[in-house]
Write a protein that holds these residues in place. Structure first.
Motif, PDB file in Angstrom:
ATOM      1  N   LEU A  16      36.708  21.221  49.378  1.00 12.65           N
ATOM      2  CA  LEU A  16      37.239  20.759  48.103  1.00 12.65           C
ATOM      3  C   LEU A  16      37.916  19.405  48.236  1.00 12.65           C
ATOM      4  O   LEU A  16      39.011  19.311  48.829  1.00 12.65           O
ATOM      5  CB  LEU A  16      38.247  21.769  47.555  1.00 12.65           C
ATOM      6  N   TYR A  68      37.770  30.119  51.066  1.00 15.88           N
ATOM      7  CA  TYR A  68      38.132  29.718  49.703  1.00 15.88           C
ATOM      8  C   TYR A  68      37.591  30.668  48.650  1.00 15.88           C
ATOM      9  O   TYR A  68      38.302  31.059  47.723  1.00 15.88           O
ATOM     10  CB  TYR A  68      37.661  28.289  49.416  1.00 15.88           C
ATOM     11  N   THR A  84      32.276  24.231  46.139  1.00 12.73           N
ATOM     12  CA  THR A  84      33.106  25.423  45.991  1.00 12.73           C
ATOM     13  C   THR A  84      32.558  26.573  46.825  1.00 12.73           C
ATOM     14  O   THR A  84      33.319  27.332  47.430  1.00 12.73           O
ATOM     15  CB  THR A  84      33.225  25.852  44.515  1.00 12.73           C
ATOM     16  N   SER A  91      32.643  30.164  39.119  1.00  9.17           N
ATOM     17  CA  SER A  91      31.877  30.414  40.342  1.00  9.17           C
ATOM     18  C   SER A  91      31.981  31.862  40.783  1.00  9.17           C
ATOM     19  O   SER A  91      31.057  32.389  41.416  1.00  9.17           O
ATOM     20  CB  SER A  91      32.371  29.490  41.469  1.00  9.17           C
ATOM     21  N   ILE A 100      45.418  25.449  47.197  1.00  5.40           N
ATOM     22  CA  ILE A 100      44.309  26.364  46.966  1.00  5.40           C
ATOM     23  C   ILE A 100      44.804  27.790  47.200  1.00  5.40           C
ATOM     24  O   ILE A 100      45.764  28.009  47.939  1.00  5.40           O
ATOM     25  CB  ILE A 100      43.087  26.041  47.843  1.00  5.40           C
ATOM     26  N   ASN A 116      40.618  30.337  43.655  1.00  8.11           N
ATOM     27  CA  ASN A 116      41.435  29.605  42.688  1.00  8.11           C
ATOM     28  C   ASN A 116      42.140  28.420  43.334  1.00  8.11           C
ATOM     29  O   ASN A 116      42.232  28.319  44.552  1.00  8.11           O
ATOM     30  CB  ASN A 116      42.474  30.544  42.070  1.00  8.11           C
ATOM     31  N   SER A 149      37.360  28.164  40.473  1.00  7.70           N
ATOM     32  CA  SER A 149      36.350  27.118  40.590  1.00  7.70           C
ATOM     33  C   SER A 149      35.222  27.382  39.586  1.00  7.70           C
ATOM     34  O   SER A 149      34.991  28.536  39.209  1.00  7.70           O
ATOM     35  CB  SER A 149      35.812  27.089  42.015  1.00  7.70           C
ATOM     36  N   PRO A 150      34.561  26.315  39.106  1.00  9.42           N
ATOM     37  CA  PRO A 150      34.615  24.945  39.624  1.00  9.42           C
ATOM     38  C   PRO A 150      35.511  24.001  38.843  1.00  9.42           C
ATOM     39  O   PRO A 150      35.411  22.777  39.007  1.00  9.42           O
ATOM     40  CB  PRO A 150      33.159  24.502  39.458  1.00  9.42           C
ATOM     41  N   TRP A 151      36.400  24.521  37.971  1.00 12.19           N
ATOM     42  CA  TRP A 151      37.063  23.629  37.014  1.00 12.19           C
ATOM     43  C   TRP A 151      38.110  22.738  37.652  1.00 12.19           C
ATOM     44  O   TRP A 151      38.377  21.630  37.148  1.00 12.19           O
ATOM     45  CB  TRP A 151      37.604  24.457  35.846  1.00 12.19           C
ATOM     46  N   ASN A 152      38.723  23.158  38.777  1.00 17.72           N
ATOM     47  CA  ASN A 152      39.571  22.225  39.523  1.00 17.72           C
ATOM     48  C   ASN A 152      38.739  21.051  40.013  1.00 17.72           C
ATOM     49  O   ASN A 152      39.143  19.887  39.916  1.00 17.72           O
ATOM     50  CB  ASN A 152      40.204  22.931  40.732  1.00 17.72           C
ATOM     51  N   ASN A 153      37.552  21.368  40.542  1.00 16.17           N
ATOM     52  CA  ASN A 153      36.675  20.343  41.094  1.00 16.17           C
ATOM     53  C   ASN A 153      36.143  19.404  40.009  1.00 16.17           C
ATOM     54  O   ASN A 153      35.911  18.225  40.259  1.00 16.17           O
ATOM     55  CB  ASN A 153      35.511  21.010  41.827  1.00 16.17           C
TER      56      ASN A 153
END
Length: 350
Positions: free
Chosen positions: A277, A291, A272, A12, A204, A89, A187-191
């Motif tokens: 989140l 964020y 994001t 992102s 976060i 992040n 982000s967006p890989w945590n999500n």
């Protein structure tokens, strides 16, 4: 029209670069940007070092490390004239590990790290393998955030945890198949991990280091002449202002969702961009407008950002502190180029 090849990782925080290339901001400045999507920071570093691309979306610590000759690639003195964002992040653990921690939903990062320390001790006493956590690259804000999360709880990232490297777009899948127990990534890989039901966000970035510097635009010293540099900086600055406006987030999320860019559902990307989140599938939401920050002074590559990055590299044992090393590290950042380009700005975002 000046043509530039610029690499990016599907994150992102590449939004400003992607929007500049796709929404006309670069064209207004007489630039044609060819975006080159990569998966790993090691590949991006090598492409910059060997002149395969003109510039890149890059980890700020990696820009300094490359300029200091750290790592296997030949030393490549880089110029950082633009900061792409602040924050963005998060740290995510597997649902299995989260359940083992037995923490309430509203537990803060310090409490979660404390519970994680107890798990680390139990595993050590039992002779079990250490937990495996992933960062995206050794020279990264993500490595520093993991240290800020774990060290206050007495966890030594070098002794108590197995730290490995996983490229950003592979982190959620690595967690899903059990190759790692957690990760720190942008982000967006945590999500994505949360949406799949396999991950739980436990901290976060702004909770650990408010307004942490992270990704920048970098190019090999001398690669762009003053005119092209100014045009690119202005195009990115305009794009940053556009990306910062909540009114533009639906269009931005749709743009980023395209497979040639990030390739993740627009709804996840909207979360994001809005700073909302979900910490787990169907769970509570962490909400903060800070964020992922774009616009204004965020994009100026300040000496404060450079010094913070240098000091974190020293604290992590990646470089030895010395006056000449600090001078060389800080010289990578070029706020003077940013200031000169912005002073000549004649456009405003539409």
């Amino acid at each position: 029209m000046t043509e530039l090849r610029i690499g990016f990782i599907p994150l992102s925080d590449a939004a400003v670069l992607i929007a500049a290339a796709e929404l006309g901001f670069a064209e207004r400045e007489g630039l044609s940007i060819q975006l080159e999507k990569e998966a790993s920071w090691a590949t991006m570093r090598d492409k910059l070092a060997f002149g395969v691309i003109d510039a890149a979306h890059l980890l700020a610590p990696l820009a300094i490390a490359s300029s200091l000759g750290l790592g296997p690639t030949p030393s490549a003195r880089l110029t950082v004239p633009f900061a792409l964002h602040l924050n963005g992040n998060a740290i995510t653990l597997s649902m299995r590990l989260w359940e083992e921690l037995a923490q309430p939903e509203d537990a803060d990062p310090a409490a979660i790290a404390g519970a994680l320390a107890e798990v680390v001790k139990r595993r050590s006493r039992a002779g079990a393998a250490p937990l495996t956590l992933a960062t995206v690259f050794p020279y990264s804000t993500h490595t520093f955030l993991l240290r800020h999360f774990l060290q206050p709880a007495g966890i030594d990232l070098d002794r108590d945890i197995r730290l490995t490297v996983v490229p950003p777009p592979y982190t959620a899948e690595a967690l899903k198949i059990g190759a790692i127990d957690g990760f720190c990534v942008g982000s967006p890989w945590n999500n994505v991990a949360v949406a799949s039901g396999t991950g739980r966000i436990v901290a976060i970035g702004p909770e650990l280091v408010p307004d942490a510097p992270d990704k920048v635009i970098a190019w090999p010293e001398g690669r762009l002449d003053e005119v092209a540099a100014g045009r690119l900086i202005r195009a990115l600055k305009l794009s940053g202002e556009w990306c910062a406006s909540p009114a533009n987030h639906p269009e931005l999320a749709s743009l980023l969702a395209e497979p040639r860019h990030i390739g993740v559902e627009a709804a996840i990307l909207m979360n994001t961009l809005r700073g909302r989140l979900p910490v787990r599938l169907g769970g509570p939401v962490k909400a903060t407008e800070a964020y992922l920050r774009f616009g204004g002074e965020v994009h100026r590559p300040s000496m404060e950002q450079a010094r913070w990055t240098y000091r974190e590299m020293v604290a992590a044992g990646q470089i030895a502190d010395a006056p000449e090393t600090e001078r060389a590290a800080l010289a990578v950042y070029r706020p003077d180029l940013f200031d000169r380009a912005v002073a000549e700005d004649r456009w405003s975002p539409g």
